[in-house]
Design a protein around this motif. Structure first.
Motif, short mmCIF file in Angstrom:
data_model
loop_
_atom_site.label_atom_id
_atom_site.label_comp_id
_atom_site.label_asym_id
_atom_site.label_seq_id
_atom_site.Cartn_x
_atom_site.Cartn_y
_atom_site.Cartn_z
N ARG A 1 -9.00 -4.11 -1.55
CA ARG A 1 -8.86 -2.63 -1.44
C ARG A 1 -9.81 -2.16 -2.93
O ARG A 1 -10.60 -1.10 -2.57
CB ARG A 1 -8.05 -1.53 -2.17
N ALA A 2 -9.69 -3.03 -3.35
CA ALA A 2 -11.05 -3.15 -4.90
C ALA A 2 -12.25 -3.08 -4.51
O ALA A 2 -13.10 -2.38 -4.16
CB ALA A 2 -11.17 -4.45 -6.00
N ALA A 3 -12.46 -4.38 -3.59
CA ALA A 3 -14.03 -4.49 -3.10
C ALA A 3 -14.20 -3.15 -1.81
O ALA A 3 -15.43 -3.13 -2.37
CB ALA A 3 -13.86 -5.75 -2.27
N ALA A 4 -13.36 -2.60 -1.36
CA ALA A 4 -13.68 -0.95 -0.84
C ALA A 4 -14.20 -0.27 -1.35
O ALA A 4 -14.01 1.07 -1.09
CB ALA A 4 -12.72 -0.68 1.07
N GLY A 5 -13.83 -0.15 -2.83
CA GLY A 5 -13.79 0.72 -3.48
C GLY A 5 -13.18 1.33 -3.93
O GLY A 5 -13.33 3.13 -4.54
N ASP A 6 -11.99 1.23 -3.34
CA ASP A 6 -10.54 2.40 -3.21
C ASP A 6 -10.67 2.54 -4.73
O ASP A 6 -10.18 2.19 -5.27
CB ASP A 6 -9.55 1.47 -2.80
N THR A 7 -10.14 4.30 -4.44
CA THR A 7 -10.01 4.81 -5.66
C THR A 7 -8.69 4.06 -6.89
O THR A 7 -8.14 4.14 -7.89
CB THR A 7 -10.00 6.49 -6.23
N GLU A 8 -7.54 4.18 -5.69
CA GLU A 8 -5.84 3.91 -6.33
C GLU A 8 -6.13 2.17 -7.07
O GLU A 8 -6.04 2.11 -8.05
CB GLU A 8 -5.65 4.14 -5.09
N ALA A 9 -6.73 1.37 -6.40
CA ALA A 9 -6.58 -0.06 -6.62
C ALA A 9 -7.59 -0.03 -7.99
O ALA A 9 -7.47 -0.95 -8.92
CB ALA A 9 -7.69 -1.37 -5.64
N GLU B 1 1.00 -1.53 -0.12
CA GLU B 1 -0.36 0.14 -0.53
C GLU B 1 0.81 0.66 -0.06
O GLU B 1 0.58 2.62 -0.67
CB GLU B 1 -0.94 -0.14 1.37
N ARG B 2 1.27 1.28 0.80
CA ARG B 2 2.97 2.79 0.89
C ARG B 2 3.05 3.11 -0.14
O ARG B 2 3.85 4.17 -0.93
CB ARG B 2 3.97 2.19 2.11
N LEU B 3 4.11 1.56 -0.87
CA LEU B 3 4.20 1.71 -2.03
C LEU B 3 3.70 2.60 -3.42
O LEU B 3 3.68 3.06 -4.02
CB LEU B 3 5.01 0.65 -3.37
N VAL B 4 2.28 1.72 -3.59
CA VAL B 4 1.07 2.11 -4.53
C VAL B 4 1.01 4.14 -4.38
O VAL B 4 1.27 4.30 -4.97
CB VAL B 4 -0.07 1.73 -4.05
N LEU B 5 0.36 4.16 -3.16
CA LEU B 5 0.74 5.39 -2.53
C LEU B 5 1.60 6.59 -2.83
O LEU B 5 1.89 7.63 -3.81
CB LEU B 5 0.25 5.72 -1.27
N ALA B 6 3.00 6.46 -2.69
CA ALA B 6 3.96 6.53 -3.27
C ALA B 6 4.42 6.97 -4.40
O ALA B 6 5.16 8.18 -5.55
CB ALA B 6 5.18 6.10 -2.32
N ALA B 7 3.80 5.95 -5.42
CA ALA B 7 4.16 5.83 -6.31
C ALA B 7 2.99 7.04 -7.92
O ALA B 7 3.84 7.15 -8.86
CB ALA B 7 4.15 4.49 -7.51
N GLN B 8 2.13 7.39 -7.03
CA GLN B 8 1.05 8.47 -7.51
C GLN B 8 0.88 8.06 -8.61
O GLN B 8 1.10 8.72 -10.10
CB GLN B 8 1.97 9.59 -7.54
N HIS C 1 8.63 -11.75 -5.56
CA HIS C 1 9.05 -12.81 -5.47
C HIS C 1 8.06 -12.70 -4.36
O HIS C 1 6.55 -11.95 -4.53
CB HIS C 1 10.00 -11.40 -3.60
N SER C 2 8.16 -14.35 -4.31
CA SER C 2 5.98 -14.62 -4.54
C SER C 2 5.07 -14.06 -2.91
O SER C 2 4.41 -14.12 -2.90
CB SER C 2 6.81 -16.19 -3.65
N GLY C 3 6.39 -13.85 -1.37
CA GLY C 3 5.87 -13.05 -0.95
C GLY C 3 4.13 -12.19 -1.14
O GLY C 3 3.53 -11.51 -0.79
N LEU C 4 5.47 -10.56 -2.11
CA LEU C 4 4.77 -9.35 -2.42
C LEU C 4 3.84 -9.86 -3.31
O LEU C 4 3.25 -8.99 -3.67
CB LEU C 4 6.39 -8.75 -2.63
N ARG C 5 3.67 -11.39 -3.84
CA ARG C 5 3.07 -11.26 -4.79
C ARG C 5 1.81 -11.77 -4.07
O ARG C 5 0.47 -11.07 -5.80
CB ARG C 5 3.36 -11.63 -6.24
N ARG C 6 1.72 -12.12 -3.44
CA ARG C 6 0.98 -12.21 -2.61
C ARG C 6 0.14 -11.15 -2.14
O ARG C 6 -1.17 -11.07 -1.95
CB ARG C 6 0.88 -14.26 -1.93
N ALA C 7 0.66 -10.71 -1.87
CA ALA C 7 0.45 -9.22 -0.90
C ALA C 7 -0.07 -8.65 -1.65
O ALA C 7 -1.31 -7.94 -1.58
CB ALA C 7 0.95 -8.65 -0.09
N PHE C 8 0.40 -8.03 -3.26
CA PHE C 8 -0.15 -7.16 -4.52
C PHE C 8 -1.65 -7.97 -4.68
O PHE C 8 -2.91 -7.56 -4.73
CB PHE C 8 0.83 -7.42 -4.94
N ARG C 9 -1.73 -9.43 -4.45
CA ARG C 9 -2.97 -10.11 -5.06
C ARG C 9 -4.16 -9.42 -3.66
O ARG C 9 -5.18 -9.01 -4.10
CB ARG C 9 -2.96 -11.47 -5.18
#
Length: 451
Positions: free
Chosen positions: A243-251, A209-216, A229-237
């Protein structure tokens, strides 16, 4: 020596991180050789396929999903604790607190703080994670920020190196506090590892999430920082799904660009699609992109492919496999890990069913594979009867498009006829009419041949 013995191994997914697995393999071999012995293991859902492939390909298994707390159990645990009263999003909060681990954290938080829980489910998880890793009150609260930074560092380096333990961060005081509070575990060499998988999952989630927000919305830059890395890919999914379920605009903006496919690596486009398909809002999200799916046939095929690959789980009962070769193990895994999982199956099949007249001849090949997957285990899905009806309609539509003597063909028509015979329960009236007409046609053909 111990007939009827039961051996219990907790958190077996950790074994996938071991460089040497000889001791575990010897234990499993010992259990195989002793009739009546039982092996009971617990593992995270995402690791089941890999564990099956590495250790259990030649053993019969029964897979049981640990249930969450029901309303009665949750009510008994929270009675008089003022956790949920007066919350506008009580249903969402209840869903989080049905997990006993989160409930324990919430109860501990209420004992230390007079303030009530937050209203949103995402904020609740963040609050509980922070309070679990670095409590904001009580002894050592002044170390909270340093504890979180040290813990994040351990989680990132662990997933980056696929190692069970890593060298401790340089902040000795913060590390000592985390070990003392059993947030980090320490081995004999003083190296450390997260003591709770849930804490680690959410550490990586918030790092994404921090990387998403920082990337603008410079998505290419963000993906280069995440790594593969597999752990971060799983975290990304997981982040996309939540966040998409919550209607987050960045997602949603990230999904838009992944659906459009403008210059992003296919790996991350696929990971985003998996997050979409696993989201609780998958029906809404698939409807959002329905125009794109039908205007780009390759995108629809990709969605179906990711559904078939990433939205399956193990059958409840798995028979013993035959053979020790990689091919035999792979074949057994494919036959055993075929249970459709999640709401996306129904929505994708319904979307194709409602647009079946738009399918090209070549589409019926990959569609047959999808519908066969549905029939493998759709009885476990909430919409199983309706799903069978949709499959029946699609199979009948395909056969109606072909010559009257399609039943002479041993190829694709035969597969669709088998789909009809496997789904009659979903459309009994249609099936009865279909088979009466088929019988009449065959009788008429036979009479014609005898003239």
């Amino acid at each position: 020596a111990y007939p009827g013995a039961t051996v219990v191994v907790d958190s077996l997914e950790k074994a996938l991180e071991f460089e040497r697995r000889g001791a575990l393999e010897e234990l499993i071999g010992l259990i195989r050789r002793h009739a009546g012995a039982t092996l009971l293991v617990t593992a995270r859902t995402h690791a089941i396929t890999a564990l099956f492939h590495h250790f259990f390909y030649d053993m019969s298994l029964a897979v049981v999903e640990t249930p969450q707390l029901d309303d009665e159990e949750l009510g008994a645990a929270t009675r008089g604790r003022a956790l949920l009263e007066g919350k506008p999003s009580e249903a969402g909060l209840r869903k989080v607190l049905r997990n006993p681990f989160y409930l324990r954290l919430a109860l501990s938080y209420r004992e230390r703080n007079r303030s009530s829980l937050v209203d949103s489910t995402s904020d609740l998880r963040l609050l509980l994670w922070r309070e679990g890793v670095a409590p904001s009150t009580g002894p050592g609260a002044e170390l909270a920020a340093r504890r979180r930074a040290a813990f994040d560092d351990v989680c990132f380096r662990r997933t980056e190196g696929l190692s069970q333990f890593v060298s401790p961060p340089q902040d000795v005081e913060a590390v000592a506090a985390l070990v003392r509070d059993q947030v980090l575990a320490e081995d004999r060499q003083g190296w450390v590892s997260p003591a709770h998988d849930v804490f680690e999952d959410w550490s990586l989630f918030f790092q994404v999430e921090r990387l998403v927000l920082a990337a603008q919305r410079n998505w290419a830059q963000m993906f280069s920082h995440i790594g593969t890395h597999s752990g971060l890919r799983r975290a990304f999914r997981f982040w996309v799904s939540e966040r998409a379920a919550a209607g987050d605009t960045e997602a949603e903006a990230l999904l838009d660009i992944c659906i459009a496919g403008t210059g992003l690596p296919q790996l991350w486009r696929d990971e985003a699609l998996v997050g979409l398909l696993r989201s609780e809002a998958c029906e809404r999200l698939l409807s959002r992109y329905e125009t794109e799916l039908w205007s780009d046939n390759s995108l629809l095929r990709r969605v179906v492919h990711m559904l078939r690959v990433a939205c399956k789980g193990p059958k409840n009962s798995i028979p013993e496999g035959v053979g020790n070769t990689e091919g035999a193990k792979e074949a057994h895994a494919r036959l055993s890990m075929t249970q459709p999982v999640g709401r996306a199956w129904h929505r994708v099949v319904k979307l194709i069913h409602d647009n079946r007249t738009r399918l090209a001849e070549a589409d019926w090949v990959w569609l047959a594979a999808l519908l066969e997957d549905v029939c493998q285990g759709s009885h476990e899905l909430p919409e199983s009867t309706e799903m069978m009806g949709l499959v029946f309609d699609l199979a009948q539509h395909f056969l109606q498009l072909h010559d009257d003597d399609w039943y002479r063909d041993e190829g694709l028509p035969k597969r669709y006829f088998e789909l009809i015979t496997n789904t009659v329960g979903g459309a009994p009236d249609k099936a009865a009419a279909y088979f009466r007409q088929l019988q009449d046609d065959l009788t008429s053909e036979e009479q014609t041949q005898h003239r």
